[in-house]
Design a protein around this motif. Structure first.
Motif, PDB file in Angstrom:
ATOM      1  N   ILE A 184       0.839  -1.204   0.000  1.00 30.78           N
ATOM      2  CA  ILE A 184       0.000   0.000   0.000  1.00 30.78           C
ATOM      3  C   ILE A 184       0.867   1.244   0.000  1.00 30.78           C
ATOM      4  CG2 ILE A 184      -1.748   1.301   1.297  1.00 30.78           C
ATOM      5  CD1 ILE A 184      -2.563  -1.386   2.591  1.00 30.78           C
ATOM      6  N   GLN A 185       0.533   2.172  -0.906  1.00 29.90           N
ATOM      7  CA  GLN A 185       1.099   3.513  -0.869  1.00 29.90           C
ATOM      8  C   GLN A 185      -0.041   4.456  -0.465  1.00 29.90           C
ATOM      9  OE1 GLN A 185       4.214   5.043  -1.811  1.00 29.90           O
ATOM     10  NE2 GLN A 185       5.124   2.999  -1.646  1.00 29.90           N
ATOM     11  N   LEU A 186       0.053   5.023   0.735  1.00 33.65           N
ATOM     12  CA  LEU A 186      -0.961   5.944   1.236  1.00 33.65           C
ATOM     13  C   LEU A 186      -0.370   7.343   1.292  1.00 33.65           C
ATOM     14  CD1 LEU A 186      -3.470   5.291   4.113  1.00 33.65           C
ATOM     15  CD2 LEU A 186      -2.363   7.504   3.876  1.00 33.65           C
ATOM     16  N   ASP A 187      -0.973   8.263   0.532  1.00 37.91           N
ATOM     17  CA  ASP A 187      -0.460   9.632   0.434  1.00 37.91           C
ATOM     18  C   ASP A 187       1.022   9.646   0.059  1.00 37.91           C
ATOM     19  OD1 ASP A 187      -2.961  10.608   1.117  1.00 37.91           O
ATOM     20  OD2 ASP A 187      -2.495  10.686   3.262  1.00 37.91           O
ATOM     21  N   PHE A 210      -7.110  -2.042 -11.389  1.00 38.32           N
ATOM     22  CA  PHE A 210      -8.397  -2.089 -10.713  1.00 38.32           C
ATOM     23  C   PHE A 210      -8.489  -0.933  -9.726  1.00 38.32           C
ATOM     24  CE2 PHE A 210      -5.577  -4.482  -7.934  1.00 38.32           C
ATOM     25  CZ  PHE A 210      -5.946  -4.096  -6.651  1.00 38.32           C
ATOM     26  N   TYR A 211      -9.707  -0.623  -9.306  1.00 43.23           N
ATOM     27  CA  TYR A 211      -9.963   0.355  -8.255  1.00 43.23           C
ATOM     28  C   TYR A 211     -10.743  -0.349  -7.154  1.00 43.23           C
ATOM     29  CZ  TYR A 211      -8.689   3.738 -11.865  1.00 43.23           C
ATOM     30  OH  TYR A 211      -8.026   4.433 -12.852  1.00 43.23           O
ATOM     31  N   ALA A 212     -10.589   0.145  -5.922  1.00 41.59           N
ATOM     32  CA  ALA A 212     -11.284  -0.467  -4.792  1.00 41.59           C
ATOM     33  C   ALA A 212     -11.324   0.521  -3.634  1.00 41.59           C
ATOM     34  CB  ALA A 212     -10.580  -1.759  -4.358  1.00 41.59           C
ATOM     35  N   TYR A 221     -10.637   5.219   1.502  1.00 44.70           N
ATOM     36  CA  TYR A 221      -9.903   5.795   0.383  1.00 44.70           C
ATOM     37  C   TYR A 221     -10.254   5.052  -0.905  1.00 44.70           C
ATOM     38  CZ  TYR A 221      -6.813   7.578   4.105  1.00 44.70           C
ATOM     39  OH  TYR A 221      -6.299   8.189   5.238  1.00 44.70           O
ATOM     40  N   LEU A 222     -10.248   5.788  -2.005  1.00 39.54           N
ATOM     41  CA  LEU A 222     -10.231   5.166  -3.315  1.00 39.54           C
ATOM     42  C   LEU A 222      -8.785   4.812  -3.619  1.00 39.54           C
ATOM     43  CD1 LEU A 222     -11.553   4.455  -6.085  1.00 39.54           C
ATOM     44  CD2 LEU A 222     -10.929   6.778  -6.812  1.00 39.54           C
ATOM     45  N   VAL A 223      -8.549   3.552  -3.989  1.00 40.26           N
ATOM     46  CA  VAL A 223      -7.209   3.131  -4.377  1.00 40.26           C
ATOM     47  C   VAL A 223      -7.213   2.648  -5.816  1.00 40.26           C
ATOM     48  CG1 VAL A 223      -6.467   2.532  -2.047  1.00 40.26           C
ATOM     49  CG2 VAL A 223      -7.516   0.775  -3.497  1.00 40.26           C
ATOM     50  N   LYS A 224      -6.099   2.877  -6.493  1.00 39.01           N
ATOM     51  CA  LYS A 224      -5.853   2.326  -7.817  1.00 39.01           C
ATOM     52  C   LYS A 224      -4.825   1.225  -7.649  1.00 39.01           C
ATOM     53  CE  LYS A 224      -4.345   3.641 -12.499  1.00 39.01           C
ATOM     54  NZ  LYS A 224      -3.889   4.770 -13.356  1.00 39.01           N
ATOM     55  N   GLY A 225      -5.125   0.036  -8.171  1.00 40.70           N
ATOM     56  CA  GLY A 225      -4.245  -1.089  -7.932  1.00 40.70           C
ATOM     57  C   GLY A 225      -3.786  -1.777  -9.197  1.00 40.70           C
ATOM     58  N   SER A 226      -2.796  -2.639  -9.042  1.00 43.53           N
ATOM     59  CA  SER A 226      -2.274  -3.466 -10.123  1.00 43.53           C
ATOM     60  C   SER A 226      -2.306  -4.921  -9.663  1.00 43.53           C
ATOM     61  CB  SER A 226      -0.841  -3.064 -10.473  1.00 43.53           C
ATOM     62  OG  SER A 226      -0.224  -4.048 -11.293  1.00 43.53           O
ATOM     63  N   VAL A 227      -2.983  -5.776 -10.436  1.00 44.66           N
ATOM     64  CA  VAL A 227      -3.031  -7.196 -10.090  1.00 44.66           C
ATOM     65  C   VAL A 227      -1.638  -7.798 -10.188  1.00 44.66           C
ATOM     66  CG1 VAL A 227      -3.997  -9.452 -10.685  1.00 44.66           C
ATOM     67  CG2 VAL A 227      -5.422  -7.406 -10.889  1.00 44.66           C
ATOM     68  N   SER A 228      -0.946  -7.549 -11.308  1.00 44.82           N
ATOM     69  CA  SER A 228       0.380  -8.135 -11.492  1.00 44.82           C
ATOM     70  C   SER A 228       1.404  -7.564 -10.513  1.00 44.82           C
ATOM     71  CB  SER A 228       0.859  -7.900 -12.932  1.00 44.82           C
ATOM     72  OG  SER A 228       0.984  -6.511 -13.205  1.00 44.82           O
ATOM     73  N   GLY A 229       1.256  -6.283 -10.165  1.00 44.95           N
ATOM     74  CA  GLY A 229       2.186  -5.655  -9.237  1.00 44.95           C
ATOM     75  C   GLY A 229       1.860  -5.888  -7.780  1.00 44.95           C
ATOM     76  N   SER A 231      -0.117  -4.350  -5.769  1.00 48.87           N
ATOM     77  CA  SER A 231       0.056  -3.084  -5.065  1.00 48.87           C
ATOM     78  C   SER A 231      -1.144  -2.183  -5.291  1.00 48.87           C
ATOM     79  CB  SER A 231       1.323  -2.373  -5.558  1.00 48.87           C
ATOM     80  OG  SER A 231       1.195  -2.072  -6.943  1.00 48.87           O
ATOM     81  N   VAL A 232      -1.342  -1.238  -4.359  1.00 51.38           N
ATOM     82  CA  VAL A 232      -2.391  -0.223  -4.493  1.00 51.38           C
ATOM     83  C   VAL A 232      -1.840   1.127  -4.053  1.00 51.38           C
ATOM     84  CG1 VAL A 232      -4.261  -1.885  -4.075  1.00 51.38           C
ATOM     85  CG2 VAL A 232      -3.344  -0.552  -2.157  1.00 51.38           C
ATOM     86  N   THR A 233      -2.424   2.193  -4.611  1.00 47.82           N
ATOM     87  CA  THR A 233      -2.052   3.562  -4.272  1.00 47.82           C
ATOM     88  C   THR A 233      -3.316   4.368  -4.028  1.00 47.82           C
ATOM     89  OG1 THR A 233      -0.079   3.449  -5.673  1.00 47.82           O
ATOM     90  CG2 THR A 233      -0.857   5.641  -5.071  1.00 47.82           C
ATOM     91  N   THR A 234      -3.344   5.153  -2.951  1.00 46.92           N
ATOM     92  CA  THR A 234      -4.534   5.942  -2.648  1.00 46.92           C
ATOM     93  C   THR A 234      -4.653   7.127  -3.588  1.00 46.92           C
ATOM     94  OG1 THR A 234      -3.357   7.271  -0.982  1.00 46.92           O
ATOM     95  CG2 THR A 234      -4.506   5.305  -0.200  1.00 46.92           C
TER      96      THR A 234
END
Length: 337
Positions: A184-187, A210-212, A221-229, A231-234
Motif C-alpha cells: 500500500i502507498q498511502l499519500d 483495478f480500483y477499490a 480511500y479510493l485506491v488504484k491497484g495493479s493485479v500483477s504488481g 500493489s495499491v495507491t490511494t
C-alpha cells in the motif's frame, strides 16, 4: 433416572426437534411460494450471458424463482422475467463470464461459495468463501473476477466489521485470496496497519488495473491497484464501493455524508481532475452501483414497505435529472451484450 428412561427422554426430544425443524422448513417453503400483489411475472426459461440488448439481475420477488438470475429485454426492464436455474446472493457478468456468490444454509453452518460460470451459466470453477457475500465484479474481458465477503459484521455501517476481498483469474483459477497482502502507498508513502480492509473492486479493460475501497484508521480511500504488481495507491478520501465508467474516465461511488451514521450519497469522481459530482439520488445508497452506459447508473434500494427485498433504480451520472425505478424486487444488475 434409569438408563432406559433417559434414552426414552432423549428419543422424544429428538423427535420433537425433528418435527419442529420440518415444520420450519415447510413454513419457509410456503412463504417462498407466496407472491405479493404487483410482483412481476417470472417464468422458467433459457438465460445466457451472450444475449445482446438484455438486462440480467437477481429476482427478489416472492415465489419459486426468488433469488434466481433472470433476464429481461434491455428496453423493457419491467417485462416478464425469464428465470435461470442459477440462484445467487450477488452476481455480476462481463465478457461472457459471470461470478455468482452463493450462501446456502447447511446443517451446521452457511455454505458460502463463489461460482465462476460461462455464458450458458455452467459452473467452470468453485471457490469457498471466507464469509458472507457482499460485493462481486467481473473485468470487462471476463478474465478476472473479484468478490468481497464480510468475515465479521454484516454491514458497512456497523461499528465494527471485517472484510476479505479476493481476485481470481477465471481462466487459470489462480487466486489472490486477500488484497490485504498487497503493498500500500498511502499519500505517497508505504503503509502497513493491522486494521486494513478492502472492498468493492472494479476493473479496467487492461486486465491489470483495478480500483477499490481501502479502509484504515477510521478513513476510507479510493485506491488504484495493479493485479500483477500486487500493489495499491490511494487517490482520494471518503470513497466506498467504486464503479469504473465504461469510458474509464470516472468512478461512481457512495460517499458517507454523516459521520458515525450509515448514510451515503452517490457521487461521480472525474479521475483526471478528482472533481466530484453529487448525483440526484438523495436517499442513502448502500450498494456498488453499475454503469448501464456512459450516462446512467443503476443501484439497489430497500423496497418501500418490504424489508425482504430491494428495488433497482437509475439516475443520470452527471448530477442532473431524477431517480427512476428500473425494476422492482431486484438486485445485482448487469447489462448483457
Amino acid at each position: 433416572m434409569t438408563r432406559s428412561r433417559r434414552l426414552l427422554v432423549l428419543a422424544v426430544a429428538v423427535l420433537l426437534l425433528g418435527g419442529l425443524a420440518a415444520a420450519l422448513v415447510l413454513r419457509a417453503a410456503a412463504r417462498a411460494e407466496q407472491t405479493h400483489e404487483g410482483d412481476p411475472t417470472v417464468a422458467q426459461g433459457p438465460v445466457t450471458l451472450g444475449r445482446q440488448d438484455r438486462l440480467a439481475f437477481l429476482n427478489g420477488a416472492q415465489g419459486p424463482h426468488r433469488g434466481a438470475l433472470v433476464s429481461v429485454p434491455g428496453q423493457s426492464p419491467q417485462a416478464e422475467r425469464t428465470a435461470s436455474g442459477l440462484a445467487c446472493r450477488r452476481f455480476h457478468a462481463a465478457g461472457g463470464t459471470g461470478v455468482c456468490l452463493k450462501s446456502t444454509p447447511g446443517a451446521l453452518a452457511q455454505d458460502n461459495r463463489a461460482l465462476i460460470v460461462d455464458s450458458d451459466l455452467r459452473t467452470l470453477r468453485s471457490f469457498p468463501l471466507a464469509g458472507t457475500p457482499s460485493r462481486a465484479r467481473v473485468s470487462p474481458s471476463g478474465h478476472f473476477a473479484a468478490w468481497t465477503v464480510f468475515v465479521s459484521g454484516e454491514s458497512y455501517g456497523a461499528a465494527f466489521f471485517s472484510t476479505r476481498t479476493a481476485i481470481v483469474d477465471t481462466r487459470t483459477g489462480a487466486m489472490e485470496p486477500d488484497l490485504e497482502k498487497f503493498s500500500i502507498q498511502l499519500d505517497g508513502r508505504p503503509y502497513t496497519s493491522g486494521d486494513v480492509n478492502f472492498w468493492g473492486v472494479t476493473f479496467s479493460k487492461d486486465d491489470d488495473t483495478f480500483y477499490a475501497t481501502l479502509a484504515t484508521a477510521g478513513q476510507t480511500y479510493l485506491v488504484k491497484g495493479s493485479v500483477s504488481g500486487r500493489s495499491v495507491t490511494t487517490l482520494a478520501q471518503n470513497v466506498e464501493c467504486p464503479s469504473l465508467s465504461p469510458d474509464e474516465t470516472r468512478v461512481a461511488y457512495k460517499k458517507r455524508v454523516a459521520r458515525g451514521a450509515s448514510l451515503w450519497r452517490e457521487h461521480v469522481l472525474d479521475l483526471g481532475t478528482l472533481r466530484e459530482t453529487p448525483l440526484a439520488e438523495k436517499r442513502s445508497v448502500d450498494d456498488q452501483a453499475v454503469w448501464l452506459d456512459d450516462r446512467t447508473l443503476a443501484y439497489a434500494l430497500p423496497a418501500e414497505g418490504r424489508a425482504d427485498t430491494t428495488d433497482l433504480w437509475t439516475v443520470p451520472a452527471d448530477g442532473t435529472g431524477a431517480p427512476r425505478m428500473l425494476a422492482p424486487a431486484a438486485s445485482s444488475p448487469t447489462r448483457l451484450g
